[in-house]
Design a protein around this motif. Structure first.
Motif, PDB file in Angstrom:
ATOM      1  N   VAL A 170       0.843  -1.195   0.000  1.00 42.03           N
ATOM      2  CA  VAL A 170       0.000   0.000   0.000  1.00 42.03           C
ATOM      3  C   VAL A 170       0.880   1.248   0.000  1.00 42.03           C
ATOM      4  O   VAL A 170       1.773   1.388   0.831  1.00 42.03           O
ATOM      5  N   VAL A 171       0.618   2.129  -0.961  1.00 40.07           N
ATOM      6  CA  VAL A 171       1.385   3.377  -1.081  1.00 40.07           C
ATOM      7  C   VAL A 171       0.430   4.563  -1.025  1.00 40.07           C
ATOM      8  O   VAL A 171      -0.791   4.406  -1.049  1.00 40.07           O
ATOM      9  N   GLY A 172       0.982   5.770  -0.972  1.00 38.69           N
ATOM     10  CA  GLY A 172       0.171   6.977  -0.885  1.00 38.69           C
ATOM     11  C   GLY A 172      -0.627   7.228  -2.149  1.00 38.69           C
ATOM     12  O   GLY A 172      -0.226   6.861  -3.246  1.00 38.69           O
ATOM     13  N   GLY A 173      -1.794   7.852  -1.981  1.00 37.44           N
ATOM     14  CA  GLY A 173      -2.646   8.169  -3.125  1.00 37.44           C
ATOM     15  C   GLY A 173      -3.171   9.594  -3.035  1.00 37.44           C
ATOM     16  O   GLY A 173      -2.711  10.396  -2.232  1.00 37.44           O
ATOM     17  N   GLN A 174      -4.195   9.887  -3.863  1.00 34.93           N
ATOM     18  CA  GLN A 174      -4.723  11.241  -3.935  1.00 34.93           C
ATOM     19  C   GLN A 174      -5.822  11.504  -2.918  1.00 34.93           C
ATOM     20  O   GLN A 174      -6.309  12.630  -2.809  1.00 34.93           O
ATOM     21  N   GLN A 175      -6.267  10.447  -2.207  1.00 36.86           N
ATOM     22  CA  GLN A 175      -7.273  10.584  -1.142  1.00 36.86           C
ATOM     23  C   GLN A 175      -8.655  10.972  -1.641  1.00 36.86           C
ATOM     24  O   GLN A 175      -9.505  11.375  -0.837  1.00 36.86           O
ATOM     25  N   LEU A 176      -8.908  10.881  -2.953  1.00 39.59           N
ATOM     26  CA  LEU A 176     -10.242  11.226  -3.458  1.00 39.59           C
ATOM     27  C   LEU A 176     -11.302  10.291  -2.889  1.00 39.59           C
ATOM     28  O   LEU A 176     -12.383  10.729  -2.476  1.00 39.59           O
ATOM     29  N   GLY A 177     -10.984   8.997  -2.844  1.00 39.58           N
ATOM     30  CA  GLY A 177     -11.960   8.037  -2.343  1.00 39.58           C
ATOM     31  C   GLY A 177     -12.388   8.333  -0.925  1.00 39.58           C
ATOM     32  O   GLY A 177     -13.572   8.215  -0.577  1.00 39.58           O
ATOM     33  N   ARG A 178     -11.449   8.745  -0.095  1.00 43.28           N
ATOM     34  CA  ARG A 178     -11.778   9.057   1.299  1.00 43.28           C
ATOM     35  C   ARG A 178     -12.765  10.220   1.381  1.00 43.28           C
ATOM     36  O   ARG A 178     -13.680  10.228   2.210  1.00 43.28           O
ATOM     37  N   ARG A 179     -12.593  11.198   0.496  1.00 40.78           N
ATOM     38  CA  ARG A 179     -13.448  12.385   0.531  1.00 40.78           C
ATOM     39  C   ARG A 179     -14.881  12.090   0.083  1.00 40.78           C
ATOM     40  O   ARG A 179     -15.801  12.807   0.455  1.00 40.78           O
ATOM     41  N   ILE A 180     -15.088  11.026  -0.699  1.00 42.17           N
ATOM     42  CA  ILE A 180     -16.434  10.720  -1.174  1.00 42.17           C
ATOM     43  C   ILE A 180     -17.016   9.476  -0.504  1.00 42.17           C
ATOM     44  O   ILE A 180     -18.022   8.925  -0.958  1.00 42.17           O
ATOM     45  N   GLY A 181     -16.400   9.036   0.586  1.00 43.90           N
ATOM     46  CA  GLY A 181     -16.958   7.932   1.353  1.00 43.90           C
ATOM     47  C   GLY A 181     -16.521   6.549   0.922  1.00 43.90           C
ATOM     48  O   GLY A 181     -17.030   5.552   1.422  1.00 43.90           O
ATOM     49  N   TYR A 182     -15.571   6.488  -0.010  1.00 42.57           N
ATOM     50  CA  TYR A 182     -15.049   5.201  -0.473  1.00 42.57           C
ATOM     51  C   TYR A 182     -13.521   5.229  -0.428  1.00 42.57           C
ATOM     52  O   TYR A 182     -12.859   5.282  -1.460  1.00 42.57           O
ATOM     53  N   PRO A 183     -12.962   5.195   0.781  1.00 45.86           N
ATOM     54  CA  PRO A 183     -11.494   5.223   0.869  1.00 45.86           C
ATOM     55  C   PRO A 183     -10.877   4.010   0.187  1.00 45.86           C
ATOM     56  O   PRO A 183     -11.421   2.902   0.258  1.00 45.86           O
ATOM     57  N   THR A 184      -9.774   4.229  -0.496  1.00 50.63           N
ATOM     58  CA  THR A 184      -9.115   3.138  -1.215  1.00 50.63           C
ATOM     59  C   THR A 184      -7.666   3.018  -0.788  1.00 50.63           C
ATOM     60  O   THR A 184      -7.034   3.998  -0.380  1.00 50.63           O
ATOM     61  N   ALA A 185      -7.175   1.805  -0.879  1.00 51.89           N
ATOM     62  CA  ALA A 185      -5.746   1.544  -0.704  1.00 51.89           C
ATOM     63  C   ALA A 185      -5.130   1.441  -2.087  1.00 51.89           C
ATOM     64  O   ALA A 185      -5.612   0.700  -2.941  1.00 51.89           O
ATOM     65  N   ASN A 186      -4.093   2.222  -2.327  1.00 50.01           N
ATOM     66  CA  ASN A 186      -3.378   2.196  -3.603  1.00 50.01           C
ATOM     67  C   ASN A 186      -2.277   1.143  -3.529  1.00 50.01           C
ATOM     68  O   ASN A 186      -1.402   1.222  -2.671  1.00 50.01           O
TER      69      ASN A 186
END
Length: 291
Positions: free
Chosen positions: A173-189
């Motif tokens: 798992v690496v860093g991402g843009q955090q868009l998923g977290r902001r819309i209620g669907y956090p993702t692991a990149n």
């Protein structure tokens, strides 16, 4: 290379372990790394592996193989004739009593010998030999090439049927843009460990996620991101793990592919994206749970 350790390989390996028990011996699998095409510079950039060396090692262990011999492939090794390989590696280093080969396997410089000649070598060097015939899956010969073709077409179930297990991609798992977290669907990149690992086509997939020693359902999006991924195809893998909220940055993750749900899409706005993600979640939860 045993790439995939698929159903055909498993028949061969099953017979190997049974033979070892019959003669009170030990089962040994011999394979190479790096891939010969990398060393011989034969379109190495086009190589796409079903399994990394680590994944193959794990699969061999699950099948009860006593020893895995991973021989570093080199130009010197490539220049050994079949008889030289038998004498220098199989006899002098491993002390084999029985050699088992697949129906289409050829070894030695130029791969110029056939099974009849291997039998002659076996008699000369005092070991026995046997050949395992082709294994059929749905009436077709089992092959890594067919598996790759199914995967590249997004046909996960067909590929898994030939593999004998669900296609797996491992990474960190690496860093991402955090868009998923902001819309209620956090993702692991996920950054895939093996650069030449075959990544299925862009789209949304139902997957099983193995992280921190436990299994979870998940929805995976595969896309194209040329600036942030070391995979040779520049693919990004972002997985939303169901019912999971731990911080797993830098953790190792395994993704088991179950089914491709849809193509990757572009949306006019965030609300359309969220609506589609909710549909995807409902569909994928049902797939993962078998409901």
């Amino acid at each position: 290379m045993f790439d995939g350790v698929h159903t055909g390989h498993r028949v061969l390996l099953g017979r190997l372990t049974r033979k070892a028990k019959e003669v009170d011996g030990e089962s040994v699998v011999i394979t190479f790394w790096p891939h010969p095409r990398m060393v011989l510079k034969q379109d190495a950039d086009k190589l796409r592996f079903l399994t990394s060396p680590e994944e193959r090692t794990k699969l061999f262990g699950q099948l009860g193989i006593d020893h895995l011999v991973l021989i570093p492939f080199s130009l010197e090794l490539a220049n050994l004739t079949a008889e030289e390989f038998i004498q220098q590696i199989l006899i002098d280093k491993l002390g084999i009593h029985h050699l088992m080969v697949g129906y289409n396997h050829r070894f030695g410089k130029g791969r110029q010998h056939n099974y009849d000649e291997y039998q002659a070598f076996a008699k000369k060097y005092n070991f026995s030999i046997s050949m395992v015939e082709a294994v059929l899956t749905d009436g077709m010969q089992t092959s890594s090439t067919d598996i790759r073709n199914h995967l590249l077409a997004g046909q996960m179930q067909e590929a898994n049927n030939i593999l004998g297990y669900q296609y797996t991609v491992s990474g960190r798992v690496v860093g991402g843009q955090q868009l998923g977290r902001r819309i209620g669907y956090p993702t692991a990149n996920i950054e895939v460990e093996e650069p030449h690992k075959l990544i299925p086509p862009d789209g949304v997939y139902a997957v099983k996620v193995r992280v921190e020693g436990k299994d979870f359902g998940g929805m995976l999006n595969i896309g194209y991101r040329p600036t942030v991924n070391h995979n040779v195809d520049h693919r990004s893998l972002e997985v939303h793990i169901f019912d999971f909220n731990h911080d797993i940055y830098s953790e190792e993750v395994e993704l088991e592919f179950i089914e491709r749900v849809r193509d990757e899409q572009k949306f006019a706005n965030v609300d359309e994206l969220i609506a589609q993600l909710k549909k995807d979640e409902a569909t994928i939860r049902a797939i993962v749970t078998g409901e």
